[in-house]
Write a protein that holds these residues in place. Structure first.
Motif, PDB file in Angstrom:
ATOM      1  N   MET A  91     -36.415  74.423  25.702  1.00 16.00           N
ATOM      2  CA  MET A  91     -36.209  73.600  25.873  1.00 16.00           C
ATOM      3  C   MET A  91     -35.306  73.608  27.300  1.00 16.00           C
ATOM      4  N   ARG A 136     -37.276  75.018  31.060  1.00 14.93           N
ATOM      5  CA  ARG A 136     -38.692  73.309  31.023  1.00 14.93           C
ATOM      6  C   ARG A 136     -38.338  71.963  29.888  1.00 14.93           C
ATOM      7  N   THR A 141     -38.904  69.046  27.961  1.00 11.03           N
ATOM      8  CA  THR A 141     -40.388  68.493  28.805  1.00 11.03           C
ATOM      9  C   THR A 141     -40.336  67.563  27.252  1.00 11.03           C
ATOM     10  N   ARG A 142     -40.569  65.289  27.792  1.00 12.61           N
ATOM     11  CA  ARG A 142     -40.061  65.413  26.908  1.00 12.61           C
ATOM     12  C   ARG A 142     -41.450  65.033  26.555  1.00 12.61           C
ATOM     13  N   THR A 143     -42.084  64.589  24.735  1.00  8.34           N
ATOM     14  CA  THR A 143     -42.534  64.822  23.862  1.00  8.34           C
ATOM     15  C   THR A 143     -42.494  63.254  22.691  1.00  8.34           C
ATOM     16  N   VAL A 166     -36.523  64.645  23.584  1.00  6.97           N
ATOM     17  CA  VAL A 166     -35.949  65.319  23.669  1.00  6.97           C
ATOM     18  C   VAL A 166     -34.824  65.713  23.185  1.00  6.97           C
TER      19      VAL A 166
END
Length: 83
Positions: A20, A23, A25-27, A50
């Motif tokens: 993370m 970059r 990245t929301r998950t 995140v």
């Protein structure tokens, strides 16, 4: 904030956090509370997750405490919670 003993899966958390850095990245994530015999008791599904903060164990010769890690998650809310 989730806390657990340090174990073999701790490397997966460290790898996720490291991925993370460049970059974020929301998950989607799921938190499952387990009974003492390992059966699921309750599930929470989170969206837009995140990692916000990780804290590893601190060691001391004066203490025989179990080594634990804490992971703080930021998220956009619950998709669902179910037993």
């Amino acid at each position: 904030t989730l806390t657990r003993p340090v174990g073999p899966d701790s490397k997966q958390i460290a790898d996720w956090i490291a991925s993370m850095v460049d970059r974020p990245t929301r998950t989607q994530a799921e938190i499952v509370a387990l009974s003492p015999d390992g059966q699921p008791l309750f599930r929470w599904t989170l969206v837009g997750v995140v990692p916000a903060k990780w804290k590893g164990p601190s060691f001391s010769v004066d203490s025989a405490k179990l080594a634990t890690e804490s992971l703080e998650l930021a998220h956009h809310g619950f998709l669902r919670a179910s037993p």
